[in-house]
Design an enzyme around this catalytic site. Structure first.
Site, PDB file in Angstrom:
ATOM      1  N   LYS A  35      49.112  57.048  58.616  1.00 34.06           N
ATOM      2  CA  LYS A  35      49.362  55.636  58.308  1.00 34.06           C
ATOM      3  C   LYS A  35      49.623  54.887  59.601  1.00 34.06           C
ATOM      4  CE  LYS A  35      52.313  52.722  55.432  1.00 34.06           C
ATOM      5  NZ  LYS A  35      53.224  52.741  54.272  1.00 34.06           N
ATOM      6  N   ASN A  69      62.034  44.266  56.634  1.00 28.22           N
ATOM      7  CA  ASN A  69      62.980  45.379  56.524  1.00 28.22           C
ATOM      8  C   ASN A  69      63.124  46.103  57.847  1.00 28.22           C
ATOM      9  OD1 ASN A  69      62.236  48.492  56.400  1.00 28.22           O
ATOM     10  ND2 ASN A  69      60.391  47.375  55.734  1.00 28.22           N
ATOM     11  N   ASN A 120      60.799  50.823  62.697  1.00 32.85           N
ATOM     12  CA  ASN A 120      62.263  50.844  62.684  1.00 32.85           C
ATOM     13  C   ASN A 120      62.885  52.133  63.200  1.00 32.85           C
ATOM     14  OD1 ASN A 120      62.313  48.217  61.506  1.00 32.85           O
ATOM     15  ND2 ASN A 120      61.672  49.181  59.580  1.00 32.85           N
ATOM     16  N   ASN A 129      50.874  49.741  57.790  1.00 34.27           N
ATOM     17  CA  ASN A 129      52.317  49.616  57.621  1.00 34.27           C
ATOM     18  C   ASN A 129      52.707  48.138  57.838  1.00 34.27           C
ATOM     19  OD1 ASN A 129      55.135  50.341  57.557  1.00 34.27           O
ATOM     20  ND2 ASN A 129      54.530  52.382  58.237  1.00 34.27           N
TER      21      ASN A 129
HETATM   22  C1  LIG Z   1      61.569  47.749  51.888  1.00 32.73           C
HETATM   23  C2  LIG Z   1      60.400  48.485  52.459  1.00 32.73           C
HETATM   24  C3  LIG Z   1      60.544  49.808  52.848  1.00 32.73           C
HETATM   25  C4  LIG Z   1      59.441  50.496  53.360  1.00 32.73           C
HETATM   26  N1  LIG Z   1      59.598  51.804  53.734  1.00 32.73           N
HETATM   27  C5  LIG Z   1      58.520  52.497  54.173  1.00 32.73           C
HETATM   28  C6  LIG Z   1      58.635  53.878  54.501  1.00 32.73           C
HETATM   29  O1  LIG Z   1      59.688  54.495  54.354  1.00 32.73           O
HETATM   30  N2  LIG Z   1      57.519  54.508  54.975  1.00 32.73           N
HETATM   31  C7  LIG Z   1      56.317  53.874  55.126  1.00 32.73           C
HETATM   32  O2  LIG Z   1      55.345  54.493  55.550  1.00 32.73           O
HETATM   33  N3  LIG Z   1      56.186  52.569  54.810  1.00 32.73           N
HETATM   34  C8  LIG Z   1      57.260  51.882  54.340  1.00 32.73           C
HETATM   35  N4  LIG Z   1      57.102  50.554  54.005  1.00 32.73           N
HETATM   36  C9  LIG Z   1      55.787  49.901  54.211  1.00 32.73           C
HETATM   37  C10 LIG Z   1      54.968  49.872  52.942  1.00 32.73           C
HETATM   38  O3  LIG Z   1      54.693  51.171  52.486  1.00 32.73           O
HETATM   39  C11 LIG Z   1      53.643  49.112  53.146  1.00 32.73           C
HETATM   40  O4  LIG Z   1      52.843  49.817  54.068  1.00 32.73           O
HETATM   41  C12 LIG Z   1      53.842  47.707  53.687  1.00 32.73           C
HETATM   42  O5  LIG Z   1      54.990  47.122  53.128  1.00 32.73           O
HETATM   43  C13 LIG Z   1      52.639  46.800  53.392  1.00 32.73           C
HETATM   44  O6  LIG Z   1      52.391  46.707  52.007  1.00 32.73           O
HETATM   45  P1  LIG Z   1      52.966  45.503  51.085  1.00 32.73           P
HETATM   46  O7  LIG Z   1      52.671  44.226  51.797  1.00 32.73           O
HETATM   47  O8  LIG Z   1      52.270  45.657  49.786  1.00 32.73           O
HETATM   48  O9  LIG Z   1      54.442  45.746  50.964  1.00 32.73           O
HETATM   49  C14 LIG Z   1      58.196  49.846  53.489  1.00 32.73           C
HETATM   50  C15 LIG Z   1      58.063  48.520  53.075  1.00 32.73           C
HETATM   51  C16 LIG Z   1      59.138  47.835  52.562  1.00 32.73           C
HETATM   52  C17 LIG Z   1      58.962  46.402  52.127  1.00 32.73           C
END
Ligand SMILES: Cc1cc2nc3c(=O)[nH]c(=O)nc-3n(C[C@H](O)[C@H](O)[C@H](O)COP(=O)(O)O)c2cc1C
Length: 358
Positions: free
Chosen positions: A211, A110, A175, A240
């Site tokens: 984070k 993303n 991002n 993250n």
């Molecule tokens: C579509 C998407 C949007 C995300 N938006 C945020 C965000 O706004 N803020 C944030 O701290 N992390 C964001 N993340 C990161 C997640 O909170 C998480 O730290 C990361 O995806 C790893 O966990 P996972 O593998 O279980 O997804 C986002 C992840 C995804 C996939």
């Protein structure tokens, strides 16, 4: 195979990821999804940062950016839900397409860029649910065009202190250009000093966690560990998304700019977590995130040194029933291993994970 993976997932995966995301939020807010709150296992409960977590499994930030569906999400069984990232002013984020599924990898890339409706909208939603209980953290960030990024974090502390169960200071989204520079030693120290000062001046003492990214070497992590301990931060989320590209099956989207999440992130984020645990010692609450999609992967994070776990991408692939499945699975793992509680599992394999190379 459950109803989600046999019926709903194929339908959702036929449409573009952001539309599917919007539909999922609508389904959650309409109450269409059954409340499946699993039986509580008291062995999974933790008291950390002054908060009583019914279980260690949380929703990571990014799904509920504006705090619109915190209660339905808690109803799925999550022990805590993190909303955001919220920025002071609403912002549209990056041009579409900006969200890509790597289905065979169980991953997502993303580059949304903090699309959100701003502090005022999230505040309204949190006010509307006041008194309902449940742990709802607020993940805070800075507007892309902000002239003073630290002031944006401070503004969030002032705005949400009466409503947030905890704050996550997000300095690791890839991002928003330059945001990750706030992880550097001097910049982080200044940011945390001002954020802690703002928090301490509010009537309620809200726990502060930061984070961090998985993409840094041990020196970078050691700097963060030192600043976090010196400033008395309450916890750290690791991690993250990654800007690196571990070997992927789906090569089509691999070159897309953005943060990679899901299964390919599991190993590197778990190693980073274990190395961080070794640096900070046993007492600082750590939250492991990155590629959790089963009871086994959730337990592995805990054994690597996490007190709590978060996931997001696993939910995209596993559906809402996965929350209950992971919780039931964690209870079974405790039985199998003869552990009295999940707290006893924290750090059992920190040394093993910390020695690995990503
Ligand atoms: C579509 C998407 C949007 C995300 N938006 C945020 C965000 O706004 N803020 C944030 O701290 N992390 C964001 N993340 C990161 C997640 O909170 C998480 O730290 C990361 O995806 C790893 O966990 P996972 O593998 O279980 O997804 C986002 C992840 C995804 C996939």
């Amino acid at each position: 195979m459950n109803a989600f993976s046999s019926l709903l997932r194929p339908a959702l995966f036929c449409i573009d990821p952001e539309t599917a995301h919007g539909l999922s939020l609508k389904a959650l807010s309409s109450g269409l999804l059954p409340r499946v709150r699993p039986d509580r296992d008291p062995r999974l409960a933790r008291r950390l940062m002054g908060l009583d977590f019914p279980n260690p499994l949380g929703l990571a930030a990014g799904l509920d950016k504006n705090g619109e569906v915190a209660d339905p999400l808690l109803g799925l069984g999550f022990g805590f839900v993190e909303i955001g990232t919220v920025t002071p002013r609403p912002q549209a984020g990056n041009p579409k397409p900006r969200l890509f599924r790597l289905v065979r990898d169980g991953a997502v890339i993303n580059r949304l860029g903090f699309n959100n409706k701003g502090h005022a909208a999230a505040l309204e939603r949190l006010r509307a649910r006041q008194g309902r209980g449940g742990i709802v953290g607020v993940n805070i960030g800075a507007n892309k065009d902000s002239p003073d990024r630290i002031a944006d974090y401070v503004a969030a502390i002032r705005a949400f202190s009466g409503l947030a169960s905890y704050f996550t200071v997000n300095v690791s989204s890839p991002n928003t250009p330059g945001l990750r520079d706030l992880q550097g030693r001097a910049a982080l120290d200044e940011l945390l000093a001002r954020v802690v000062e703002a928090r301490d001046s509010e009537a309620r003492r809200v726990p502060l966690v930061i984070k961090i990214a998985p993409d840094m070497d041990e020196h970078g992590r050691a700097d963060i560990a030192e600043v976090v301990l010196a400033r008395g931060i309450d916890g750290v989320i690791i991690s993250n998304t990654t800007v690196s590209r571990p070997p992927l099956i789906e090569t089509g989207f691999a070159k897309e700019t953005g943060g990679l999440s899901g299964r390919p992130l599991f190993r590197m984020s778990t190693i980073a977590l274990a190395q961080f645990r070794r640096m900070v010692g046993p007492d600082l609450p750590l939250i492991g995130a990155g590629g959790v999609d089963s009871a086994e992967t959730a337990f592995a994070k805990i054994a690597a040194g996490a007190d709590l776990v978060q996931f997001y991408t696993g939910l995209v692939y596993g559906g809402p029933g996965l929350v209950g499945e992971i919780l039931t699975g964690l209870s079974r793992i405790l039985d199998r291993r003869g552990l009295a509680s999940i707290a006893d599992a924290v750090g059992l394999e920190t040394d093993k994970w910390a020695r690995e190379t990503p």
